[in-house]
Design a protein around this motif. Structure first.
Motif, PDB file in Angstrom:
ATOM      1  N   ARG A   1      46.022  38.157  32.207  1.00 39.81           N
ATOM      2  CA  ARG A   1      47.146  37.284  31.830  1.00 39.81           C
ATOM      3  C   ARG A   1      48.389  38.100  31.504  1.00 39.81           C
ATOM      4  O   ARG A   1      49.505  37.728  31.871  1.00 39.81           O
ATOM      5  CB  ARG A   1      46.764  36.423  30.631  1.00 39.81           C
ATOM      6  N   VAL A   2      48.205  39.199  30.789  1.00 39.77           N
ATOM      7  CA  VAL A   2      49.342  40.045  30.435  1.00 39.77           C
ATOM      8  C   VAL A   2      49.991  40.626  31.686  1.00 39.77           C
ATOM      9  O   VAL A   2      51.232  40.760  31.759  1.00 39.77           O
ATOM     10  CB  VAL A   2      48.887  41.169  29.482  1.00 39.77           C
ATOM     11  N   LEU A   3      49.186  40.963  32.683  1.00 44.05           N
ATOM     12  CA  LEU A   3      49.700  41.551  33.920  1.00 44.05           C
ATOM     13  C   LEU A   3      50.128  40.497  34.936  1.00 44.05           C
ATOM     14  O   LEU A   3      50.372  40.816  36.104  1.00 44.05           O
ATOM     15  CB  LEU A   3      48.623  42.453  34.547  1.00 44.05           C
ATOM     16  N   ASN A   4      50.212  39.241  34.504  1.00 43.69           N
ATOM     17  CA  ASN A   4      50.662  38.160  35.385  1.00 43.69           C
ATOM     18  C   ASN A   4      49.716  37.932  36.557  1.00 43.69           C
ATOM     19  O   ASN A   4      50.141  37.619  37.659  1.00 43.69           O
ATOM     20  CB  ASN A   4      52.068  38.422  35.927  1.00 43.69           C
ATOM     21  N   VAL A   5      48.427  38.100  36.335  1.00 42.12           N
ATOM     22  CA  VAL A   5      47.411  37.875  37.358  1.00 42.12           C
ATOM     23  C   VAL A   5      46.527  36.739  36.878  1.00 42.12           C
ATOM     24  O   VAL A   5      46.158  36.677  35.702  1.00 42.12           O
ATOM     25  CB  VAL A   5      46.565  39.141  37.610  1.00 42.12           C
ATOM     26  N   GLU A   6      46.212  35.830  37.753  1.00 43.43           N
ATOM     27  CA  GLU A   6      45.364  34.712  37.366  1.00 43.43           C
ATOM     28  C   GLU A   6      43.995  35.229  36.943  1.00 43.43           C
ATOM     29  O   GLU A   6      43.356  35.976  37.684  1.00 43.43           O
ATOM     30  CB  GLU A   6      45.216  33.738  38.530  1.00 43.43           C
TER      31      GLU A   6
ATOM     32  N   GLU B   1      44.613  47.855  29.799  1.00 47.72           N
ATOM     33  CA  GLU B   1      45.071  46.730  28.993  1.00 47.72           C
ATOM     34  C   GLU B   1      43.911  46.068  28.257  1.00 47.72           C
ATOM     35  O   GLU B   1      44.027  45.668  27.096  1.00 47.72           O
ATOM     36  CB  GLU B   1      45.779  45.700  29.882  1.00 47.72           C
TER      37      GLU B   1
END
Length: 458
Positions: free
Chosen positions: A76-81, A53
């Motif tokens: 952020r795209v992978l929903n990880v802080e 990504e």
């Protein structure tokens, strides 16, 4: 599954040892090799996913170097802080440390900072709160000279300059002029149009082609104020030339008819030339009843009707202001000898609509006819016919088809009509075939005159 079937890693790092070290730091001592290898493979899959990504962000940014911002956006795209504390504004330098045979550790060499120096430094300024504001980038194609707009550098040919002054006590601070820049193509187009319209030797075919271009070509919106200024100047300096005046009205007509021009902001600039040619005292060399002289006023009346019909809802004060101007010309005793003004005023009032005739004209018709027609010995027969014709057209606006079906008007009704409008208007109406319908419409309007309506003039 046998331990030999589990693949250690696709990279160079030692997954088993790394997972065991992390487990021991968390207090997990007896971690099986099978579990550590499986966790290592899952971690490596997640790392590869993040890197893929991040590489997408790098490629879309048209860069060849992967930055910490790319990693943060990928997380952020992978929903990880995302990770905090890493800045990519400066290049990251990795240092190498050898721990043993085949074991190399890479780390970031942090700068040494004097702690006492940091404590004694001044605190940074508190940043301003986020706020939003709006301003006009341009108004009618002209950029206002306000601090939010960039300063106009250089000169702009064929530009409209507006100096804005700001009063400061007794002095006035004059800011830089606001320039309305036109493209070279529009400048050449405007110059060519003006040359063809002002050239008396230009054939009618060329003039018609120019007028057709004004009424149909797109992309002429920026030239509208220049065309209006050109028309107003020509009308001011050529009041004795009906042909030129008629041509200028054709320019206005085509500007109003062009579907690609947003003409509404310029309506108040268009009205003065139209009203000038509608109720002006002198149109042409003399006030004799020439066809061209009356054609100019008729054309101006038709343009007035077009403007009032189309833009009265947008500008609520348009009709009252125009009506007040026409009524003043209609009732002004000093202009009673100017038949052209009276003809234009009646034509304009007729163009606005029947309600104006019913409310404003009928009540003053008797006195007006006595002053303008009966006592005016200078009026010629042809002028009298022209004026009578437009007056009849005004009265015909009041005729309702349903009134024609009623019984005929008796002598008492005709006498009442004559008492209301006077003998001069009665003789004029009696000379036309539809006189009875006109009389009934006027008498009916007289009854309605006292009733409240929706027409107001301020």
């Amino acid at each position: 599954m046998a331990s030999s079937s589990v693949k250690y890693s696709y990279s160079l790092w030692s997954p088993s040892d790394t997972v065991k070290d992390v487990a021991e730091s968390l207090g997990i001592v007896n971690l099986q090799d099978e579990v550590s290898k499986t966790l290592a493979m899952d971690v490596e899959y997640r790392i590869n996913e993040v890197l893929e990504e991040a590489c997408k962000f790098m490629k879309h940014s048209k860069r060849t170097t992967l930055t910490t911002n790319d990693i943060s956006m990928a997380l952020r795209v992978l929903n990880v802080e995302p990770l905090y504390g890493y800045d990519s504004s400066r290049p990251v330098k990795f240092r190498e440390a050898v721990l043993g045979p085949g074991q190399t550790l890479y780390y970031i060499d942090d700068d040494e900072v004097d702690f006492e120096k940091i404590i004694n430094m001044q605190l940074p300024k508190v940043p301003r709160e986020v706020s939003f504001t709006a301003h006009w980038l341009a108004v009618d194609g002209v950029q206002p000279a306000i601090p939010q707009n960039p300063a106009q550098a250089g000169s702009a040919p064929a530009a409209a300059l507006q100096h804005q002054g700001v009063a400061t006590g007794a002095d006035v601070e004059v800011k830089a002029p606001v320039r309305h820049a036109l493209s070279k193509e529009l400048q050449l187009y405007f110059e060519r149009v003006v040359d063809e319209l002002t050239d008396e030797s230009s054939p009618p075919v060329i003039k018609n082609a120019v007028l057709h271009s004004i009424g149909n070509d797109p992309g002429l919106h920026q030239l509208v104020p220049y065309f209006i200024q050109f028309v107003a100047e020509k009308i001011r300096t050529h009041l004795k030339d009906p042909a030129t005046l008629y041509l200028m009205l054709q320019v206005i007509h085509n500007l109003l008819s062009n579907p690609t021009i947003f003409i509404e902001p310029y309506i108040h600039s268009i009205m003065p030339p139209i009203l000038t040619l509608l109720v002006g005292k002198r149109i042409g060399q003399t006030q004799s009843a020439t066809d061209m002289h009356y054609k100019v006023r008729d054309f101006a009346a038709s343009l007035l009707q077009q403007v009032c019909t189309k833009y009265a809802d947008t500008y609520h004060t348009l009709k009252p202001r125009v009506t007040r101007t026409l009524l003043k010309a209609f009732m002004d005793p000093s202009k009673s000898s100017t038949i052209g003004t009276q003809y234009g005023a009646l034509s304009g009032l007729r163009a606005i609509g029947p309600e104006v005739i019913r409310v404003l004209v009928l009540g003053n018709l008797k006195d007006w006819a006595a002053v303008v027609i009966s006592r005016n010995a200078a009026i010629s027969t042809e002028d009298r016919q022209r004026l009578g014709g437009v007056l009849l057209e005004c009265l015909r606006l009041l005729v309702d088809p349903e009134l024609a079906k009623l019984e005929s008007l008796d002598e008492a009704g005709k006498l009442k009509f004559e008492q209301f409008v006077g003998g001069e208007v009665t003789r004029l109406v009696s000379s036309v075939p539809d006189s009875e319908n006109i009389m009934k419409a006027v008498l009916e309007s007289q009854k309605m005159a006292g009733a409240p309506g929706d027409w107001t003039i301020h």
